[in-house]
Design a protein around this motif. Structure first.
Motif, PDB file in Angstrom:
ATOM      1  N   LEU A   1      -4.086   4.460  11.057  1.00 28.22           N
ATOM      2  CA  LEU A   1      -5.264   4.343  10.181  1.00 28.22           C
ATOM      3  C   LEU A   1      -4.993   4.884   8.771  1.00 28.22           C
ATOM      4  O   LEU A   1      -4.511   5.992   8.595  1.00 28.22           O
ATOM      5  CB  LEU A   1      -6.435   5.130  10.787  1.00 28.22           C
ATOM      6  N   ARG A   2      -5.332   4.056   7.780  1.00 32.65           N
ATOM      7  CA  ARG A   2      -5.289   4.477   6.379  1.00 32.65           C
ATOM      8  C   ARG A   2      -6.504   3.892   5.681  1.00 32.65           C
ATOM      9  O   ARG A   2      -6.714   2.677   5.740  1.00 32.65           O
ATOM     10  CB  ARG A   2      -4.039   3.918   5.680  1.00 32.65           C
TER      11      ARG A   2
ATOM     12  N   VAL B   1     -10.849   2.421  12.949  1.00 31.41           N
ATOM     13  CA  VAL B   1     -11.550   3.692  13.019  1.00 31.41           C
ATOM     14  C   VAL B   1     -12.752   3.518  13.947  1.00 31.41           C
ATOM     15  O   VAL B   1     -13.388   2.463  13.955  1.00 31.41           O
ATOM     16  CB  VAL B   1     -11.957   4.188  11.603  1.00 31.41           C
ATOM     17  N   ASN B   2     -13.014   4.534  14.757  1.00 32.03           N
ATOM     18  CA  ASN B   2     -14.123   4.481  15.716  1.00 32.03           C
ATOM     19  C   ASN B   2     -14.983   5.724  15.595  1.00 32.03           C
ATOM     20  O   ASN B   2     -14.498   6.792  15.234  1.00 32.03           O
ATOM     21  CB  ASN B   2     -13.569   4.414  17.143  1.00 32.03           C
TER      22      ASN B   2
ATOM     23  N   GLY C   1     -11.817  -2.419  11.965  1.00 33.96           N
ATOM     24  CA  GLY C   1     -10.400  -2.365  11.620  1.00 33.96           C
ATOM     25  C   GLY C   1     -10.061  -2.794  10.207  1.00 33.96           C
ATOM     26  O   GLY C   1     -10.943  -3.020   9.372  1.00 33.96           O
ATOM     27  N   ALA C   2      -8.765  -2.922   9.968  1.00 27.95           N
ATOM     28  CA  ALA C   2      -8.201  -3.221   8.653  1.00 27.95           C
ATOM     29  C   ALA C   2      -8.908  -4.371   7.946  1.00 27.95           C
ATOM     30  O   ALA C   2      -9.296  -5.359   8.570  1.00 27.95           O
ATOM     31  CB  ALA C   2      -6.723  -3.543   8.786  1.00 27.95           C
TER      32      ALA C   2
ATOM     33  N   ARG D   1     -12.623  11.113  -4.317  1.00 30.29           N
ATOM     34  CA  ARG D   1     -12.063   9.775  -4.482  1.00 30.29           C
ATOM     35  C   ARG D   1     -10.545   9.909  -4.632  1.00 30.29           C
ATOM     36  O   ARG D   1     -10.066  10.839  -5.272  1.00 30.29           O
ATOM     37  CB  ARG D   1     -12.651   9.143  -5.741  1.00 30.29           C
ATOM     38  N   GLY D   2      -9.817   8.981  -4.044  1.00 29.14           N
ATOM     39  CA  GLY D   2      -8.368   9.017  -4.192  1.00 29.14           C
ATOM     40  C   GLY D   2      -7.675   9.625  -2.981  1.00 29.14           C
ATOM     41  O   GLY D   2      -6.500   9.403  -2.760  1.00 29.14           O
ATOM     42  N   GLU D   3      -8.449  10.398  -2.179  1.00 27.46           N
ATOM     43  CA  GLU D   3      -7.810  10.941  -0.978  1.00 27.46           C
ATOM     44  C   GLU D   3      -7.648   9.816   0.037  1.00 27.46           C
ATOM     45  O   GLU D   3      -8.287   8.771  -0.056  1.00 27.46           O
ATOM     46  CB  GLU D   3      -8.664  12.068  -0.387  1.00 27.46           C
ATOM     47  N   MET D   4      -6.796  10.052   1.014  1.00 30.69           N
ATOM     48  CA  MET D   4      -6.562   9.030   2.025  1.00 30.69           C
ATOM     49  C   MET D   4      -7.030   9.520   3.377  1.00 30.69           C
ATOM     50  O   MET D   4      -6.633  10.577   3.839  1.00 30.69           O
ATOM     51  CB  MET D   4      -5.074   8.703   2.078  1.00 30.69           C
ATOM     52  N   LEU D   5      -7.903   8.710   3.992  1.00 33.90           N
ATOM     53  CA  LEU D   5      -8.389   9.048   5.323  1.00 33.90           C
ATOM     54  C   LEU D   5      -7.394   8.540   6.366  1.00 33.90           C
ATOM     55  O   LEU D   5      -6.921   7.408   6.282  1.00 33.90           O
ATOM     56  CB  LEU D   5      -9.746   8.387   5.542  1.00 33.90           C
ATOM     57  N   THR D   6      -7.056   9.403   7.307  1.00 31.66           N
ATOM     58  CA  THR D   6      -6.106   9.029   8.359  1.00 31.66           C
ATOM     59  C   THR D   6      -6.634   9.555   9.693  1.00 31.66           C
ATOM     60  O   THR D   6      -7.573  10.346   9.714  1.00 31.66           O
ATOM     61  CB  THR D   6      -4.726   9.681   8.106  1.00 31.66           C
TER      62      THR D   6
END
Ligand code: GTP
Ligand code: MG
Length: 588
Positions: free
Chosen positions: A215-216, A244-245, A276-277, A293-298
């Motif tokens: 996940l990104r 993501v769930n 999903g994507a 803003r700009g951070e990456m969710l994983t």
């Protein structure tokens, strides 16, 4: 499936796409005749490429064309063909995700043969990881459908592709204008027994499905609910890869902050349990962590992204002016935009003939370079061979996208160690029930860190005391902390030699972090803060909370100060200036 069509100017890309639409019955009824008639009326020769222009505004008919994307379908699947008008648009689309091609049709004019852009485009495909390429040798009618011409061009281009690591899916002789081998076989090319363009489309493989990757989701925006006492936030973005769930444990990078997904909201649609994507979503979380803003969710249980401020890249430059050492540009990756500079150019390559040099000092237009880039702060990303969408970036010069490429290695930087500790700390942070907003509301202020520094004799502490007093009188929650209070207390176990210097600052920053989390306006004084000290503090604390004031004329912090004040300026005036600097923090 997304397919890009590339090639040198005028080699016949648009004609082939137009022909493909016409011959497969994908055009709206009567369109072909209508365009032919228009040409006749204006006494200009009919071109299949005109079909694309004619279709641009016809969204409602089974086929639609927007900017340069053509939608059509075969019995097997739906296609989007991207007729990229130029390198920059192509790169931009690939990087921003507007159109991510999985395969390519590369067109070469049989009469003109392999040209510069035939090679550059091939190189760009290889760089962006598009390894499925069908080469169409077009305008065979102009060379009397000679097999030899086709063989020669195929061989020459095959050699080039091999050097850049692409194995062409096939070479097809075609004539876009006459309609040979686009979807129909005619006598002219009876020596060719391979597939037609139409047939080859269905042969391309679907790449690693983006949904199956980790996940990104680059954070696009954070929306706050405005209803009374509702402190939820919606974190919006488009899922780049993975799924993501609700209930998933998620971590944001570069900060390392962690929470659980509470709900997944979609635009104009009921909330969903998972997605999903490719989808744009708004997530709410169980804990109200502060992310930007700009951070990456994983996903917590997935491969973590890389986080650093130094990267090794493969970069394609398209700016009019060359890309130079010592000049500041901006790098955009996902929703993150940061200043960037070249640290070192390792190799520069001419993408059309693959001549290379490792002594270049700049990267000229149309050149490709392997280089090291450095940024003033860390970003989260992936490596090209792992998760390619989040490894792609563009470089912005002034306001123009002037280059782009992929990251293939993450390098250490001075903050790597401290950053790792901070990620670990954030990630294990034990949440309270009181949110940041609730505290800010209670105290009528936003937390801030004011660092006051300068030469040994400068009146740092006097200024700090005056500032603290002033804020205290205004009813603010404020605290003055001299660095000595930490050095002789918390740091009593540390010696005072240069080796432990960074550790003093790391601990100071940790103390400050806790106090900022409390909602305090914290004033810290320290003698002659260096750039490296400030970097530790900026790595440890959300850096939009920090303001640095340098007292005195000479500044050794290399321009990192937000405010300079003269040593002998009247105290009151200095306090006013600092208050101005943190004004937005005070009026929450
Ligand atoms: P740009 O978008 O400007 O890069 O060009 P393009 O690659 O899209 O080429 P386009 O399809 O516009 O064709 C350029 C010219 O080549 C037009 O005049 C076409 O009629 C001509 N052309 C395209 N395909 C063929 C072909 O198979 N045979 C002949 N004789 N001419 C062709
Ligand atoms: Mg065209």
């Amino acid at each position: 499936m997304n397919i890009v069509i590339v090639g040198h100017v005028d080699h016949g890309k648009s004609t082939i796409v137009g022909r493909l639409l016409a011959d497969t019955g994908s055009l709206p009824q009567g369109k072909l005749e209508q365009v032919r008639q228009q040409c006749e009326n204006n006494s200009k020769p009919f071109e299949y490429a005109f079909l694309l222009d004619a279709l641009k505004d016809e969204q409602a008919q089974g086929i639609t064309i927007d900017s340069a994307r053509v939608f059509f379908k075969t019995s097997k699947r739906h296609y989007i063909i991207i007729d990229a008008p130029g390198h920059i648009e192509f790169l931009k689309n690939m990087v921003t995700g507007a159109a991510r091609a999985e395969a390519a049709l590369l067109v070469i004019d049989a009469k003109e043969g392999v040209q510069e852009n035939s090679c550059r485009h091939g190189y760009m495909l290889s760089m962006l990881g598009i390894k499925q390429v069908a080469v169409l040798v077009n305008k065979m009618d102009l060379v009397s459908y000679e097999e030899d011409v086709f063989r020669q061009i195929s061989q020459q281009y095959q050699e080039f592709l091999e050097k850049i690591g692409i194995q062409a899916t096939c070479f097809i002789p075609v004539s876009g204008r006459e309609g040979d081998m686009i979807s129909e076989r005619q006598e002219n090319l009876s020596w060719y027994f391979g597939k037609t363009v139409f047939e080859i489309l269905d042969e391309f493989h679907k790449k690693d499905i983006d949904e199956n990757l980790p996940l990104r989701m680059p954070v696009q925006d954070i929306y706050k609910f405005t209803k009374f006492q509702d402190d939820r936030r919606i974190i919006s973005g488009t899922i780049s890869t993975g799924t993501v769930n609700v209930g998933d444990e998620v971590v944001f990078y570069p900060s390392g902050k962690k929470s659980y997904v509470k709900s997944i909201e979609m635009f104009n649609q009921p909330a969903v349990p998972g997605i999903g994507a490719g989808y744009a979503v708004g997530l709410t979380l169980t804990e109200q962590i502060y992310v930007k803003r700009g951070e990456m969710l994983t996903a917590f249980h997935g491969h973590p992204p890389e986080v650093t401020s130094r990267i090794k890249v493969n970069l394609f430059w398209m700016g009019r002016a060359p890309m130079e050492l010592g000049k500041t540009y901006h790098l955009k990756l996902g929703t993150m935009k940061v200043p960037v500079e070249i640290e070192k150019i390792e190799q520069v390559l001419n993408a059309s003939n693959l001549d290379s040099t490792d002594t270049a000092q700049k990267i000229a237009r149309h050149e490709v370079a392997k280089c090291i880039l450095k940024m003033p702060r860390a970003i989260a990303f992936d490596l090209a061979d792992r998760i390619s969408p989040t490894s792609r970036f563009v470089i912005v010069d002034q306001n123009n996208i002037s280059g782009g490429g992929i990251i293939y290695e993450a390098l250490e930087d001075a903050q790597s160690q401290v950053r790792q500790m901070v990620i670990e700390r954030n990630y294990r942070w034990i949440m309270s029930n009181i949110s940041r907003e609730q505290r800010f509301e209670r105290y009528g202020q936003k937390a801030a860190l004011i660092l006051i520094t300068g030469r040994r004799d400068a009146p740092r502490k006097e200024i700090a005391r005056a500032l603290e007093e002033r804020l205290f009188m205004q009813g603010k929650l404020v605290y003055f902390l001299g660095i000595g209070n930490v050095i002789h207390g918390l740091d009593a176990d540390l010696t005072n030699d240069p080796d432990t210097h960074p550790e003093h600052f790391r601990r100071l920053a940790e103390v400050a972090n806790i106090m900022l989390n409390m909602g305090t306006i914290l004033i810290i004084t320290a003698i002659e803060l260096q750039k490296s000290d400030l970097e530790i503090i900026h790595t440890s604390i959300d850096d939009d909370q920090i303001k640095t004031v340098w007292v005195g004329d000479e500044d050794s912090s290399s321009g990192m100060a937000d405010l300079h004040v003269a040593e002998h300026s009247p105290r009151e005036q200095v306090v006013e200036k600092i208050l101005e600097l943190i004004h937005t923090n005070l009026s929450s």
